[in-house]
Design a protein around this motif. Structure first.
Motif, PDB file in Angstrom:
ATOM      1  N   LEU A 171       0.830  -1.191   0.000  1.00 22.62           N
ATOM      2  CA  LEU A 171       0.000   0.000   0.000  1.00 22.62           C
ATOM      3  C   LEU A 171       0.868   1.246   0.000  1.00 22.62           C
ATOM      4  CD1 LEU A 171      -2.723  -0.941   2.639  1.00 22.62           C
ATOM      5  CD2 LEU A 171      -2.798  -1.239   0.178  1.00 22.62           C
ATOM      6  N   PRO A 172       0.390   2.341  -0.628  1.00 17.90           N
ATOM      7  CA  PRO A 172       1.105   3.611  -0.555  1.00 17.90           C
ATOM      8  C   PRO A 172       0.986   4.196   0.850  1.00 17.90           C
ATOM      9  CG  PRO A 172      -1.005   3.904  -1.659  1.00 17.90           C
ATOM     10  CD  PRO A 172      -0.844   2.422  -1.436  1.00 17.90           C
ATOM     11  N   SER A 173       1.720   5.303   1.088  1.00 19.33           N
ATOM     12  CA  SER A 173       1.689   5.908   2.413  1.00 19.33           C
ATOM     13  C   SER A 173       0.292   6.383   2.786  1.00 19.33           C
ATOM     14  CB  SER A 173       2.678   7.073   2.480  1.00 19.33           C
ATOM     15  OG  SER A 173       2.352   8.047   1.494  1.00 19.33           O
ATOM     16  N   ASP A 174      -0.497   6.807   1.805  1.00 20.08           N
ATOM     17  CA  ASP A 174      -1.897   7.156   2.046  1.00 20.08           C
ATOM     18  C   ASP A 174      -2.751   6.208   1.209  1.00 20.08           C
ATOM     19  OD1 ASP A 174      -4.349   8.175   2.543  1.00 20.08           O
ATOM     20  OD2 ASP A 174      -4.007  10.128   1.593  1.00 20.08           O
ATOM     21  N   PRO A 175      -3.262   5.140   1.806  1.00 24.25           N
ATOM     22  CA  PRO A 175      -3.940   4.105   1.017  1.00 24.25           C
ATOM     23  C   PRO A 175      -5.389   4.410   0.683  1.00 24.25           C
ATOM     24  CG  PRO A 175      -3.876   3.450   3.305  1.00 24.25           C
ATOM     25  CD  PRO A 175      -3.129   4.755   3.223  1.00 24.25           C
ATOM     26  N   SER A 176      -5.932   5.531   1.166  1.00 21.45           N
ATOM     27  CA  SER A 176      -7.364   5.789   0.963  1.00 21.45           C
ATOM     28  C   SER A 176      -7.717   5.858  -0.518  1.00 21.45           C
ATOM     29  CB  SER A 176      -7.776   7.079   1.674  1.00 21.45           C
ATOM     30  OG  SER A 176      -7.014   8.187   1.219  1.00 21.45           O
ATOM     31  N   ALA A 177      -6.841   6.475  -1.340  1.00 24.64           N
ATOM     32  CA  ALA A 177      -7.119   6.551  -2.775  1.00 24.64           C
ATOM     33  C   ALA A 177      -7.105   5.160  -3.401  1.00 24.64           C
ATOM     34  CB  ALA A 177      -6.103   7.456  -3.455  1.00 24.64           C
TER      35      ALA A 177
ATOM     36  N   VAL B  95      -9.716   9.676  14.641  1.00 26.78           N
ATOM     37  CA  VAL B  95      -8.605   8.859  14.150  1.00 26.78           C
ATOM     38  C   VAL B  95      -9.064   7.427  13.901  1.00 26.78           C
ATOM     39  CG1 VAL B  95      -6.462   7.749  14.912  1.00 26.78           C
ATOM     40  CG2 VAL B  95      -6.691  10.227  15.020  1.00 26.78           C
ATOM     41  N   LEU B  96      -9.905   6.901  14.769  1.00 30.21           N
ATOM     42  CA  LEU B  96     -10.376   5.526  14.586  1.00 30.21           C
ATOM     43  C   LEU B  96     -11.218   5.383  13.324  1.00 30.21           C
ATOM     44  CD1 LEU B  96     -11.259   4.521  18.251  1.00 30.21           C
ATOM     45  CD2 LEU B  96      -9.234   3.904  16.921  1.00 30.21           C
ATOM     46  N   TRP B  97     -11.841   6.461  12.887  1.00 29.11           N
ATOM     47  CA  TRP B  97     -12.575   6.432  11.622  1.00 29.11           C
ATOM     48  C   TRP B  97     -11.659   6.676  10.421  1.00 29.11           C
ATOM     49  CZ3 TRP B  97     -17.214   4.762  10.357  1.00 29.11           C
ATOM     50  CH2 TRP B  97     -18.244   4.727  11.316  1.00 29.11           C
ATOM     51  N   GLU B  98     -10.833   7.716  10.516  1.00 35.03           N
ATOM     52  CA  GLU B  98     -10.123   8.222   9.344  1.00 35.03           C
ATOM     53  C   GLU B  98      -8.681   7.743   9.222  1.00 35.03           C
ATOM     54  OE1 GLU B  98     -11.673   9.814   7.150  1.00 35.03           O
ATOM     55  OE2 GLU B  98     -13.464  10.622   8.122  1.00 35.03           O
ATOM     56  N   ASP B  99      -8.062   7.356  10.322  1.00 35.71           N
ATOM     57  CA  ASP B  99      -6.622   7.088  10.327  1.00 35.71           C
ATOM     58  C   ASP B  99      -6.324   5.943  11.286  1.00 35.71           C
ATOM     59  OD1 ASP B  99      -4.048   7.606   9.463  1.00 35.71           O
ATOM     60  OD2 ASP B  99      -3.661   9.162  10.958  1.00 35.71           O
ATOM     61  N   THR B 100      -7.171   4.916  11.238  1.00 36.94           N
ATOM     62  CA  THR B 100      -7.112   3.871  12.247  1.00 36.94           C
ATOM     63  C   THR B 100      -5.756   3.163  12.263  1.00 36.94           C
ATOM     64  OG1 THR B 100      -8.178   1.857  13.058  1.00 36.94           O
ATOM     65  CG2 THR B 100      -8.149   2.168  10.673  1.00 36.94           C
ATOM     66  N   PRO B 101      -5.200   2.932  13.449  1.00 36.56           N
ATOM     67  CA  PRO B 101      -3.898   2.257  13.521  1.00 36.56           C
ATOM     68  C   PRO B 101      -3.899   0.872  12.889  1.00 36.56           C
ATOM     69  CG  PRO B 101      -4.387   3.343  15.602  1.00 36.56           C
ATOM     70  CD  PRO B 101      -5.623   3.438  14.762  1.00 36.56           C
TER      71      PRO B 101
END
Length: 391
Positions: free
Chosen positions: A3-9, A259-265
């Protein structure tokens, strides 16, 4: 699966191309399914009979070499090593949950505050620090070690072992420390998790308790450390949180929830194995197929979150702790939340003008498809004095 550093895309692209369940390749071109959809993830985690945790079912075992890099992620050795399942797993999970539930909240909070203050003391006079390396990656394991029953002087060594700073002996050192702990607690039980597991009526062998303690310590540490780091990053880079740093505690709790929604560990989890042929999200899943659970993708599913610009507030319907019979035990989640919240509150109280020392876009993440955390979080602040052990 990389995965890239920002996988959302990437999650959006996979969803657009394949729907809520996408075919992916793991290391070595091992095929699996990535469950992206919120409803599909709910379906998988709510049906442990059809989507089992028993890795013995995997139809790819003949292709898995002994040195496959994801064997630790799968969480077991190759067959025929027994893997607890069914009623035995349920009883064992209940035993662990009982031991965690008995943790005294006031004592837990006290440990977290004491160790957090001690860590801040280590850099507060400098006016600059890396919050990840010097704080977030050291605190959770120190607190967990205390409630497990380890003596305070062993905390730094355990932190080094769990964080991989102990060289090749890190894992062996952790195993030896757990063995010493259990031997001490057999002789002199205390009010700690190790003593409760040893006294459990289940009567588990010592080696199994040692494995459980080691797993609890390692599994509880890194996601909590990343929760601390990701929440502080959000509060230091988003004006709506930064504006309220000096007032109340609500902003801390809201940041942690967002964070738990948008950037969860915990981004992706291996996994579940289909016990028979079935359909999931329009895909034909064969018996023995592996399903990787994308908690992060499910949290951002446009089917349940059409507008991600709307703040999540107190909504706790995220998948960040899993779901169903094999979700993270609720007492473990409560312990992690106390540690993370206390860590954030203490550093903001001690260093009220804490600010990011680098441009936000320069922050980097660990290159992992499984956990999402910062490699570093450089901050600056007005130098202040050490509070000392009596604080």
């Amino acid at each position: 699966m990389r995965l890239p550093s920002d996988p959302s895309a990437l999650y959006q692209e996979l969803r657009a191309a394949h729907g809520p369940v996408a075919p992916v390749l793991l290391d070595g071109d091992i095929s699996a399914w990535l469950v992206l959809g919120y409803r599909e993830l709910h379906q998988v985690t709510a049906d442990p009979a059809l989507f089992s945790r028993d890795a013995e079912l995997w139809n790819q075992w003949p292709r898995i070499p002994d040195d496959w890099p994801l064997l630790p992620v799968v969480g077991r050795a190759r067959p025929p090593v027994p893997h607890p399942a069914g009623e035995g797993r349920t009883r064992r999970a209940a035993m662990i949950a009982d031991a965690l539930t008995a943790v005294d909240p006031a004592r837990l909070q006290g440990y977290a505050e004491r160790f957090a203050d001690a860590l801040v003391d280590g850099f507060c006079a400098r006016g600059a620090a890396d919050v990840i390396r010097e704080y977030a990656t050291l605190l959770p394991v120190r607190v967990l070690a205390a409630v497990f029953g380890f003596p305070p002087e062993e905390g730094p060594g355990l932190a080094a072992a769990v964080n991989g700073d102990g060289g090749t002996d890190g894992g062996q050192g952790l195993a030896r420390a757990v063995a010493r702990l259990l031997e001490r607690r057999r002789r002199t039980p205390g009010q700690d998790i190790a003593s409760r597991l040893l006294a459990s009526p289940e009567g588990l062998p010592g080696d199994e308790i040692a494995r459980d303690l080691t797993s609890l310590l390692t599994a509880g540490h890194q996601p909590t450390a990343d929760w601390i780091g990701n929440s502080l990053r959000l509060m230091l880079t988003e004006d709506r949180f930064a504006a309220s740093l000096f007032g109340g505690r609500r902003s801390v709790v809201e940041a942690m929830n967002e964070v738990l929604w948008e950037d969860t560990p915990t981004q992706n989890v291996v996994g579940r194995w289909a016990s028979r042929d079935t359909l999931l999200g329009g895909r034909r899943v064969r018996a023995g197929d592996l399903l990787v659970l994308s908690l992060a993708a499910a949290n951002s599913d446009p089917g349940i979150r059409a507008d991600r610009t709307v703040p999540t507030g107190g909504n706790a319907a995220f998948f960040s702790f899993g779901h169903g019979a094999h979700r993270c035990p609720f007492p473990a989640r409560e312990i992690a939340e106390v540690i993370a919240r206390t860590a954030i509150e203490v550093i903001l109280d001690r260093l009220p003008d804490l600010d990011l020392a680098v441009p936000p876009q320069s922050l980097t993440r660990h290159p992992s498809p499984w956990l999402r955390g910062l490699s570093a979080l450089p901050v600056r602040f007005t130098p202040t004095t050490v509070v000392g052990p009596e604080h």
